[in-house]
Design a protein around this motif. Structure first.
Motif, mmCIF file in Angstrom:
data_model
loop_
_atom_site.group_PDB
_atom_site.id
_atom_site.type_symbol
_atom_site.label_atom_id
_atom_site.label_comp_id
_atom_site.label_asym_id
_atom_site.label_seq_id
_atom_site.Cartn_x
_atom_site.Cartn_y
_atom_site.Cartn_z
ATOM 1 N N SER A 182 -35.103 -23.093 -6.588
ATOM 2 C CA SER A 182 -34.221 -23.487 -7.687
ATOM 3 C C SER A 182 -32.764 -23.118 -7.432
ATOM 4 C CB SER A 182 -34.672 -22.791 -8.982
ATOM 5 O OG SER A 182 -36.056 -22.869 -9.175
ATOM 6 N N GLY A 183 -32.542 -22.064 -6.641
ATOM 7 C CA GLY A 183 -31.197 -21.585 -6.347
ATOM 8 C C GLY A 183 -31.155 -21.015 -4.946
ATOM 9 N N PHE A 184 -29.936 -20.759 -4.466
ATOM 10 C CA PHE A 184 -29.736 -20.263 -3.103
ATOM 11 C C PHE A 184 -28.765 -19.091 -3.158
ATOM 12 C CE2 PHE A 184 -27.791 -20.854 1.271
ATOM 13 C CZ PHE A 184 -28.909 -20.441 1.975
ATOM 14 N N PHE A 185 -29.208 -17.928 -2.676
ATOM 15 C CA PHE A 185 -28.465 -16.665 -2.794
ATOM 16 C C PHE A 185 -27.979 -16.253 -1.405
ATOM 17 C CE2 PHE A 185 -29.016 -12.017 -4.501
ATOM 18 C CZ PHE A 185 -27.641 -11.874 -4.556
ATOM 19 N N VAL A 186 -26.659 -15.965 -1.288
ATOM 20 C CA VAL A 186 -26.063 -15.619 0.011
ATOM 21 C C VAL A 186 -25.361 -14.259 -0.065
ATOM 22 C CG1 VAL A 186 -25.826 -17.947 0.947
ATOM 23 C CG2 VAL A 186 -24.066 -17.077 -0.599
ATOM 24 N N PRO A 187 -26.087 -13.167 -0.325
ATOM 25 C CA PRO A 187 -25.423 -11.853 -0.385
ATOM 26 C C PRO A 187 -24.768 -11.506 0.942
ATOM 27 C CG PRO A 187 -27.797 -11.591 -0.181
ATOM 28 C CD PRO A 187 -27.546 -13.043 -0.441
ATOM 29 N N GLY A 188 -23.627 -10.853 0.845
ATOM 30 C CA GLY A 188 -22.910 -10.453 2.052
ATOM 31 C C GLY A 188 -21.839 -11.434 2.485
ATOM 32 N N LEU A 189 -21.892 -12.669 2.036
ATOM 33 C CA LEU A 189 -20.884 -13.662 2.393
ATOM 34 C C LEU A 189 -19.704 -13.533 1.439
ATOM 35 C CD1 LEU A 189 -19.842 -16.050 4.000
ATOM 36 C CD2 LEU A 189 -21.178 -17.567 2.513
ATOM 37 N N VAL A 190 -18.538 -13.139 1.976
ATOM 38 C CA VAL A 190 -17.362 -12.917 1.133
ATOM 39 C C VAL A 190 -16.164 -13.765 1.546
ATOM 40 C CG1 VAL A 190 -18.044 -10.579 0.512
ATOM 41 C CG2 VAL A 190 -16.632 -10.927 2.538
ATOM 42 N N ASN A 191 -16.269 -14.495 2.664
ATOM 43 C CA ASN A 191 -15.176 -15.361 3.113
ATOM 44 C C ASN A 191 -15.142 -16.602 2.229
ATOM 45 O OD1 ASN A 191 -14.019 -17.688 4.605
ATOM 46 N ND2 ASN A 191 -13.690 -16.181 6.223
ATOM 47 N N PRO A 192 -14.072 -16.793 1.433
ATOM 48 C CA PRO A 192 -14.059 -17.917 0.494
ATOM 49 C C PRO A 192 -14.218 -19.281 1.162
ATOM 50 C CG PRO A 192 -12.365 -16.327 -0.101
ATOM 51 C CD PRO A 192 -12.903 -15.908 1.247
ATOM 52 N N ALA A 193 -13.628 -19.469 2.337
ATOM 53 C CA ALA A 193 -13.740 -20.760 3.010
ATOM 54 C C ALA A 193 -15.187 -21.040 3.417
ATOM 55 C CB ALA A 193 -12.824 -20.797 4.225
ATOM 56 N N LEU A 194 -15.864 -20.032 3.949
ATOM 57 C CA LEU A 194 -17.264 -20.211 4.340
ATOM 58 C C LEU A 194 -18.150 -20.361 3.113
ATOM 59 C CD1 LEU A 194 -17.593 -17.642 7.277
ATOM 60 C CD2 LEU A 194 -17.198 -20.122 7.403
ATOM 61 N N LEU A 195 -17.815 -19.634 2.065
ATOM 62 C CA LEU A 195 -18.580 -19.743 0.829
ATOM 63 C C LEU A 195 -18.463 -21.155 0.262
ATOM 64 C CD1 LEU A 195 -20.312 -18.042 -1.109
ATOM 65 C CD2 LEU A 195 -18.209 -17.400 -2.295
ATOM 66 N N GLU A 196 -17.266 -21.699 0.280
ATOM 67 C CA GLU A 196 -17.065 -23.061 -0.199
ATOM 68 C C GLU A 196 -17.825 -24.063 0.669
ATOM 69 O OE1 GLU A 196 -13.481 -26.108 -1.561
ATOM 70 O OE2 GLU A 196 -12.989 -24.200 -0.599
ATOM 71 N N ARG A 197 -17.861 -23.820 1.969
ATOM 72 C CA ARG A 197 -18.602 -24.697 2.893
ATOM 73 C C ARG A 197 -20.080 -24.747 2.497
ATOM 74 N NH1 ARG A 197 -17.170 -25.518 8.619
ATOM 75 N NH2 ARG A 197 -18.944 -26.379 9.801
ATOM 76 N N VAL A 198 -20.638 -23.566 2.183
ATOM 77 C CA VAL A 198 -22.045 -23.496 1.784
ATOM 78 C C VAL A 198 -22.248 -24.171 0.432
ATOM 79 C CG1 VAL A 198 -23.931 -21.939 1.155
ATOM 80 C CG2 VAL A 198 -22.517 -21.433 3.152
ATOM 81 N N CYS A 199 -21.378 -23.881 -0.529
ATOM 82 C CA CYS A 199 -21.524 -24.464 -1.866
ATOM 83 C C CYS A 199 -21.445 -25.989 -1.830
ATOM 84 C CB CYS A 199 -20.451 -23.918 -2.802
ATOM 85 S SG CYS A 199 -20.651 -22.180 -3.247
ATOM 86 N N THR A 200 -20.534 -26.502 -1.031
ATOM 87 C CA THR A 200 -20.350 -27.947 -0.950
ATOM 88 C C THR A 200 -21.576 -28.641 -0.370
ATOM 89 O OG1 THR A 200 -17.960 -27.693 -0.693
ATOM 90 C CG2 THR A 200 -18.909 -29.767 0.039
ATOM 91 N N ALA A 201 -22.210 -27.993 0.622
ATOM 92 C CA ALA A 201 -23.336 -28.620 1.314
ATOM 93 C C ALA A 201 -24.676 -28.386 0.628
ATOM 94 C CB ALA A 201 -23.403 -28.113 2.749
ATOM 95 N N SER A 202 -24.806 -27.301 -0.123
ATOM 96 C CA SER A 202 -26.092 -26.944 -0.709
ATOM 97 C C SER A 202 -26.448 -27.834 -1.891
ATOM 98 C CB SER A 202 -26.079 -25.474 -1.162
ATOM 99 O OG SER A 202 -27.280 -25.155 -1.844
ATOM 100 N N ARG A 203 -27.685 -28.290 -1.931
ATOM 101 C CA ARG A 203 -28.181 -29.034 -3.086
ATOM 102 C C ARG A 203 -28.593 -28.097 -4.213
ATOM 103 N NH1 ARG A 203 -31.673 -31.194 0.832
ATOM 104 N NH2 ARG A 203 -33.506 -30.872 -0.492
ATOM 105 N N LEU A 204 -28.677 -26.810 -3.911
ATOM 106 C CA LEU A 204 -29.059 -25.806 -4.886
ATOM 107 C C LEU A 204 -27.824 -25.059 -5.386
ATOM 108 C CD1 LEU A 204 -32.054 -24.232 -2.920
ATOM 109 C CD2 LEU A 204 -32.200 -25.866 -4.817
ATOM 110 N N PRO A 205 -27.830 -24.590 -6.639
ATOM 111 C CA PRO A 205 -26.726 -23.740 -7.111
ATOM 112 C C PRO A 205 -26.686 -22.452 -6.296
ATOM 113 C CG PRO A 205 -28.550 -23.729 -8.687
ATOM 114 C CD PRO A 205 -28.868 -24.792 -7.676
#
Length: 251
Positions: A182-205
């Motif tokens: 239902s969701g996707f959790f990425v603890p430890g990722l703090v780089n905003p650019a990489l975080l945005e890359r993941v958010c944009t590509a993920s079909r899960l919140p």
């Protein structure tokens, strides 16, 4: 319960994230509810510490389930439990344990892909972790919120995080979505650019974990994150305040 399932899922809005100030027992859950929380979530590190155990599933399963039930009984809000690796390495065992957790009245849980108790720290193979998520989904039904956590970034130093790691996380996000997460959790990722890359590509919140020194909630929200957890931070703050008050009382 169906209303709580739906309510919790709808709180995950990219750009306007659900804030989870993590609890560890019934008392802390009640206090967080009174502060205005929209939902309750636990942190496994905090729950273990409050019971005198270390993290990484050293807290016995029966205590974890009992604690979850007491938290559910203490609040009217939806409750999600940090269930670490599901207390099993195989799909069948994971599904059975998640079903036992759902029976407490919890409406969701985190399931991580790090192999518990193995050194050096490593992850379950993608196919195996997807199988565990799929088995859990088939057992608990459609409503239960399975927050699939990847520890790709947590087990690697922040200065090593790069686009290739983000793409590996995205591959896992897709596989976990296909398996029923239902969701996707990425603890430890703090780089905003990489975080945005993941958010944009993920079909899960996507779920971010806050901690001292991490980007602010506004910065994180702007990347498209739909959920911000505080992990062990609230427990540490509470224990610091308790210790300071005790020191003052003993002077």
């Amino acid at each position: 319960m169906s209303d709580k399932f739906a309510t919790f899922a709808k709180l995950h809005v990219p750009g306007d994230p659900l804030i989870l100030f993590n609890a560890w027992d019934a008392g802390s859950a009640a206090a967080i509810e009174q502060a205005g929380a929209k939902a309750i979530a636990t942190g496994s590190w905090s729950v273990a510490a409050a019971h005198g155990f270390q993290d990484a599933e050293t807290l016995p399963l029966d205590l974890a389930l009992g604690n979850a039930g007491r938290i559910v009984a203490a609040t009217a809000l939806p409750v999600s439990i940090d269930f670490e690796g599901g207390y099993a390495g195989d799909a069948g065992g994971t599904a059975a344990n998640v079903a036992a957790l759902a029976a407490t009245g919890a409406i969701g849980c985190n399931i991580e892909d790090q192999i518990i108790g193995v050194a050096p720290r490593s992850l379950h193979p993608l196919a195996g972790q997807a199988a565990r998520i799929r088995a859990a989904r088939e057992t608990v039904g459609a409503g239960f919120f399975i927050n699939a956590r990847t520890d790709i970034f947590l087990i690697a130093a922040a200065d090593t995080h790069d686009a290739a790691m983000a793409d590996a996380a995205i591959e896992r996000a897709h596989a976990y979505a296909d398996a029923g997460a239902s969701g996707f959790f990425v603890p430890g990722l703090v780089n905003p650019a990489l975080l945005e890359r993941v958010c944009t590509a993920s079909r899960l919140p996507v779920n971010f974990m806050a901690f001292p020194g991490a980007p602010s909630a506004d910065v994180v929200a702007a990347t498209g994150v739909a959920r911000i957890s505080h992990g062990p931070g609230p427990y540490r703050l509470a224990m610091k305040a308790l210790k300071e008050a005790a020191i003052a009382a003993f002077v």
